[in-house]
Design an enzyme around this catalytic site. Structure first.
Site, mmCIF file in Angstrom:
data_model
loop_
_atom_site.group_PDB
_atom_site.id
_atom_site.type_symbol
_atom_site.label_atom_id
_atom_site.label_comp_id
_atom_site.label_asym_id
_atom_site.label_seq_id
_atom_site.Cartn_x
_atom_site.Cartn_y
_atom_site.Cartn_z
ATOM 1 C CB ALA A 19 -18.913 -20.258 1.772
ATOM 2 C CE LYS A 62 -8.785 -6.158 4.743
ATOM 3 N NZ LYS A 62 -8.772 -6.612 3.349
ATOM 4 C CB THR A 91 -4.685 -4.874 6.229
ATOM 5 O OG1 THR A 91 -4.619 -6.149 5.603
ATOM 6 C CG2 THR A 91 -3.490 -4.681 7.142
ATOM 7 C CB SER A 112 -0.988 0.003 1.166
ATOM 8 O OG SER A 112 -1.983 -0.958 0.928
HETATM 9 P P1 ATR Z 1 -10.994 -15.800 4.161
HETATM 10 O O1 ATR Z 1 -11.215 -14.766 5.200
HETATM 11 O O2 ATR Z 1 -9.676 -15.689 3.429
HETATM 12 O O3 ATR Z 1 -12.140 -15.945 3.242
HETATM 13 P P2 ATR Z 1 -11.903 -18.059 5.691
HETATM 14 O O4 ATR Z 1 -13.046 -17.237 6.166
HETATM 15 O O5 ATR Z 1 -11.147 -18.887 6.686
HETATM 16 O O6 ATR Z 1 -10.808 -17.179 4.967
HETATM 17 O O7 ATR Z 1 -12.455 -19.019 4.522
HETATM 18 C C1 ATR Z 1 -11.653 -19.979 3.896
HETATM 19 C C2 ATR Z 1 -12.392 -20.543 2.691
HETATM 20 O O8 ATR Z 1 -11.502 -21.403 1.976
HETATM 21 C C3 ATR Z 1 -13.594 -21.406 3.061
HETATM 22 O O9 ATR Z 1 -14.543 -21.319 2.029
HETATM 23 C C4 ATR Z 1 -12.970 -22.815 3.096
HETATM 24 O O10 ATR Z 1 -13.879 -23.855 2.933
HETATM 25 P P3 ATR Z 1 -14.674 -24.477 4.201
HETATM 26 O O11 ATR Z 1 -15.777 -23.495 4.494
HETATM 27 O O12 ATR Z 1 -15.186 -25.792 3.746
HETATM 28 O O13 ATR Z 1 -13.677 -24.582 5.314
HETATM 29 C C5 ATR Z 1 -12.042 -22.719 1.931
HETATM 30 N N1 ATR Z 1 -10.939 -23.683 2.011
HETATM 31 C C6 ATR Z 1 -9.819 -23.600 2.772
HETATM 32 N N2 ATR Z 1 -9.023 -24.653 2.559
HETATM 33 C C7 ATR Z 1 -9.633 -25.435 1.645
HETATM 34 C C8 ATR Z 1 -9.304 -26.656 0.998
HETATM 35 N N3 ATR Z 1 -8.150 -27.299 1.240
HETATM 36 N N4 ATR Z 1 -10.173 -27.155 0.093
HETATM 37 C C9 ATR Z 1 -11.344 -26.533 -0.179
HETATM 38 N N5 ATR Z 1 -11.709 -25.371 0.397
HETATM 39 C C10 ATR Z 1 -10.873 -24.827 1.295
#
Ligand code: ATR
Length: 291
Positions: A133, A72, A68, A23
């Site tokens: 999600a 957030k 950040t 940034s």
């Molecule tokens: P962020 O804030 O970066 O969105 P998060 O809220 O922890 O991080 O979300 C991580 C996302 O990556 C979720 O959708 C997670 O899927 P789950 O809801 O089933 O946990 C997805 N994710 C992380 N590792 C994964 C993997 N190895 N395979 C498939 N989906 C994964």
């Protein structure tokens, strides 16, 4: 950037950690190019100090802040006003000084929209797949509906979480255009080709050989793939999209335009596309991706 003097305006980034941020490069390059007497610095805010930091920044006449990880969502309780889209998303990455405090915006999402537009991707009327999600994916879903996507399919490993995001987005926008599926259920998608936005952290360095879905059958349905990840510069997801003749982009332009839009709020001045692209070249260089 001019020489610092009594009229210099301060902007900055609050977060923890802040050491690796691009940034300052974005904002200070823009100020230098536009001849603005602004300076942008990183502020490390330790756990428990967010409220004091925001109040202190206001007292010190700081013109604007980016926010950040991990603040957030938490920062929303510290703002005086909220932009409507940021309120829907439930996350703020930009604080713009207003009467008595700061107004919260989410330029991560308007920046993603602008990045896609700059690549010629039109969201309005589009059928979109959002992979994931979590927090980032949720914001992307809201942004897509806000900017007029015709239908949004949320595909997530944990289907229940996709259902929750779907329900919330449909309720918020009083529409019925968001649908939930498990990752393995992509066969249930309607006919036709989609824009896919990869919104998980899967594939992020150092796990560069991973993609959230590997099957070619999925990628055959994708005309354009947009990965929020930009390190590595070309992700496995992007490679899989390209293998099935789709166009693929990483998230570095999203990072660029979230900064450009924040800068426009701070300085009250529009930044041209040409100047934005100059900044982009510098960002690529800083990342070692300017070959
Ligand atoms: P962020 O804030 O970066 O969105 P998060 O809220 O922890 O991080 O979300 C991580 C996302 O990556 C979720 O959708 C997670 O899927 P789950 O809801 O089933 O946990 C997805 N994710 C992380 N590792 C994964 C993997 N190895 N395979 C498939 N989906 C994964």
């Amino acid at each position: 950037m001019q020489e610092i003097n009594g009229r210099t305006k301060i902007c900055g980034l609050i977060g923890n950690p802040v050491e690796h941020t691009l940034s300052p490069l974005i904002h200070n390059t823009l100020s230098r190019a536009l001849g603005k007497n602004f300076v942008y610095v990183p502020f490390l805010v330790e756990d428990g100090n967010l409220k004091t930091a925001v109040k202190g920044a206001y007292a010190l006449n700081v013109a604007g802040l980016n926010v950040t990880v991990p603040y957030k969502s938490e920062v929303i309780s510290q703002v005086k006003e909220m932009d409507e889209l940021a309120a829907h998303i439930g996350a703020v990455n930009t604080l713009v000084r207003c009467e008595g405090g700061y107004k919260g915006f989410n330029t991560d999402m308007t920046g993603l929209y602008r990045a896609m537009m700059s690549e010629g991707i039109v969201l309005s009327g589009e059928k979109v797949i959002v992979l994931g999600a979590g927090g980032a994916a949720r914001a992307v879903v809201f942004m897509c509906v806000h900017f007029g996507a015709k239908a949004v399919y949320v595909l997530n490993r944990t289907r229940k979480k996709a259902e929750e995001v779907t329900e919330e987005a449909n309720r918020t926008f009083r529409k019925n255009c968001v649908y939930a599926l498990g990752l393995t259920e992509y066969e249930k998608l309607p006919e036709g080709k989609f824009l896919a936005i990869q919104s998980t952290s899967v594939g992020l360095f150092p796990n560069t050989e991973e993609a959230v879905i590997e099957e070619a059958g999925f990628y055959e349905k994708i005309h354009t793939g947009y990965d929020l990840v930009y390190s590595p510069f070309e992700t496995k997801f992007m490679r899989l999209v390209k293998k099935q003749e789709g166009k693929a982009y990483n998230g570095l332009k999203m990072l660029l335009y979230q900064g450009v839009e924040a800068y426009e709020y701070f300085s009250k001045e529009a930044v041209s596309e040409a100047l934005s692209l100059e900044v982009y070249e510098k960002m690529k260089k800083a990342m070692g991706a300017d070959e």
